[in-house]
Design a protein around this motif. Structure first.
Motif, PDB file in Angstrom:
ATOM      1  N   GLN A 252       0.688  -1.211   0.122  1.00 10.88           N
ATOM      2  CA  GLN A 252      -0.074   0.063   0.085  1.00 10.88           C
ATOM      3  C   GLN A 252       0.761   1.302   0.015  1.00 10.88           C
ATOM      4  O   GLN A 252       0.479   2.128  -0.533  1.00 10.88           O
ATOM      5  N   PRO A 253       1.903   1.273   0.929  1.00 14.92           N
ATOM      6  CA  PRO A 253       2.871   2.559   0.764  1.00 14.92           C
ATOM      7  C   PRO A 253       3.208   2.738  -0.705  1.00 14.92           C
ATOM      8  O   PRO A 253       3.474   4.059  -1.256  1.00 14.92           O
ATOM      9  N   ALA A 254       3.657   1.722  -1.643  1.00 14.89           N
ATOM     10  CA  ALA A 254       4.128   1.951  -3.058  1.00 14.89           C
ATOM     11  C   ALA A 254       2.968   2.702  -3.835  1.00 14.89           C
ATOM     12  O   ALA A 254       3.339   3.509  -4.607  1.00 14.89           O
ATOM     13  N   VAL A 255       1.635   2.264  -3.520  1.00 14.81           N
ATOM     14  CA  VAL A 255       0.842   2.947  -4.218  1.00 14.81           C
ATOM     15  C   VAL A 255       0.407   4.234  -3.908  1.00 14.81           C
ATOM     16  O   VAL A 255       0.356   5.089  -4.626  1.00 14.81           O
ATOM     17  N   CYS A 256       0.464   4.684  -2.671  1.00 17.74           N
ATOM     18  CA  CYS A 256       0.315   5.754  -2.124  1.00 17.74           C
ATOM     19  C   CYS A 256       1.407   6.738  -2.685  1.00 17.74           C
ATOM     20  O   CYS A 256       1.326   7.985  -2.881  1.00 17.74           O
ATOM     21  N   CYS A 257       2.695   6.220  -2.605  1.00 19.82           N
ATOM     22  CA  CYS A 257       3.783   7.137  -3.228  1.00 19.82           C
ATOM     23  C   CYS A 257       3.524   7.491  -4.739  1.00 19.82           C
ATOM     24  O   CYS A 257       3.988   8.519  -4.897  1.00 19.82           O
ATOM     25  N   SER A 258       3.119   6.564  -5.446  1.00 24.77           N
ATOM     26  CA  SER A 258       2.653   6.695  -6.778  1.00 24.77           C
ATOM     27  C   SER A 258       1.733   7.841  -6.873  1.00 24.77           C
ATOM     28  O   SER A 258       1.721   8.712  -7.784  1.00 24.77           O
ATOM     29  N   HIS A 259       0.614   7.891  -6.368  1.00 24.47           N
ATOM     30  CA  HIS A 259      -0.583   8.921  -6.442  1.00 24.47           C
ATOM     31  C   HIS A 259       0.141  10.292  -5.797  1.00 24.47           C
ATOM     32  O   HIS A 259      -0.440  11.187  -6.237  1.00 24.47           O
ATOM     33  N   ASN A 260       0.890  10.248  -4.815  1.00 33.88           N
ATOM     34  CA  ASN A 260       1.099  11.416  -3.917  1.00 33.88           C
ATOM     35  C   ASN A 260       2.263  12.171  -5.060  1.00 33.88           C
ATOM     36  O   ASN A 260       2.440  13.507  -4.903  1.00 33.88           O
ATOM     37  N   CYS A 261       2.841  11.443  -5.936  1.00 36.32           N
ATOM     38  CA  CYS A 261       3.763  12.096  -6.809  1.00 36.32           C
ATOM     39  C   CYS A 261       2.812  13.098  -7.790  1.00 36.32           C
ATOM     40  O   CYS A 261       3.319  14.127  -8.372  1.00 36.32           O
TER      41      CYS A 261
END
Length: 208
Positions: A5-14
């Motif tokens: 889930q952190p990887a997905v959040c990082c992608s969206h936060n970019c």
């Protein structure tokens, strides 16, 4: 296929970080003018990188990946039209295309929310190999795009009819005694637009 889930959040936060950088460049340009085209370039770069992230977005669920890929196409369209508006700032066609792609991106965000998180049985797979949702999703995308095109065409025709009516009725529409759009006001509007274009042309020349 597993993912954190952190990887997905990082992608969206970019996505937000890139657009925030473009906004900071706009603020800097407002208080200290930059060379012509720099704000448009940064904004186009922000949307272009966001499009890349969405197009490269992979999920184990095929429907999830498809809606993100279509979102990436919308973002790519915004990126291209924003860059074109920096090159041809007075082009009506470029401005209309940019508005269309921005509205399409916004509408598709709402569509993604409904498809993935509403719990509607229409978007639920009836069996493991059900491809109905995958086939129908591009159809929905196309119909939203067509609807926005029709909406923009209707608005354009209404504006044209208003301008034609103002020329034919100098005292206003249907005897409104000048309370509507008058030909005199329209001529003043054209003169102000011409002065504004000349002033922008001088600013562009000074920034080059």
């Amino acid at each position: 296929m597993a993912y954190s889930q952190p990887a997905v959040c990082c992608s969206h936060n970019c996505l937000h970080a890139l657009l925030a950088c473009a906004g900071m460049v706009d603020l800097l340009h407002h208080y200290s003018p930059l060379p012509a085209g720099i704000p448009h370039g940064f904004l186009s770069l922000g949307f272009g990188t966001s499009a890349f992230l969405m197009l490269a977005h992979t999920k184990p669920e095929p429907l999830d990946g498809l809606v993100h890929q279509l979102l990436g196409l919308c973002m790519a369209g915004v990126s291209v039209t924003v860059l074109a508006s920096g090159i041809w700032p007075r082009s009506f066609a470029v401005g209309a295309a940019k508005s269309l792609m921005l509205m399409m991106e916004g509408c598709w965000f709402f569509a993604i929310t409904h498809i993935l998180f509403s719990g509607d049985v229409t978007w639920a797979a009836s069996h493991p190999g059900d491809m109905t949702r995958i086939i129908f999703t591009p159809v929905l995308f196309a119909w939203i795009f067509i609807g926005l095109l029709c909406f923009m065409l209707a608005v354009f025709l209404m504006m044209q009819l208003a301008l034609v009516g103002s020329r034919r009725h100098p005292k206003g529409f249907a005897g409104n005694k000048g309370k509507g759009i008058t030909s005199a006001n329209y001529q003043k509007y054209l003169k102000l637009q011409q002065k504004d274009h000349q002033a922008r042309g001088k600013e562009d020349d000074s920034c080059v």
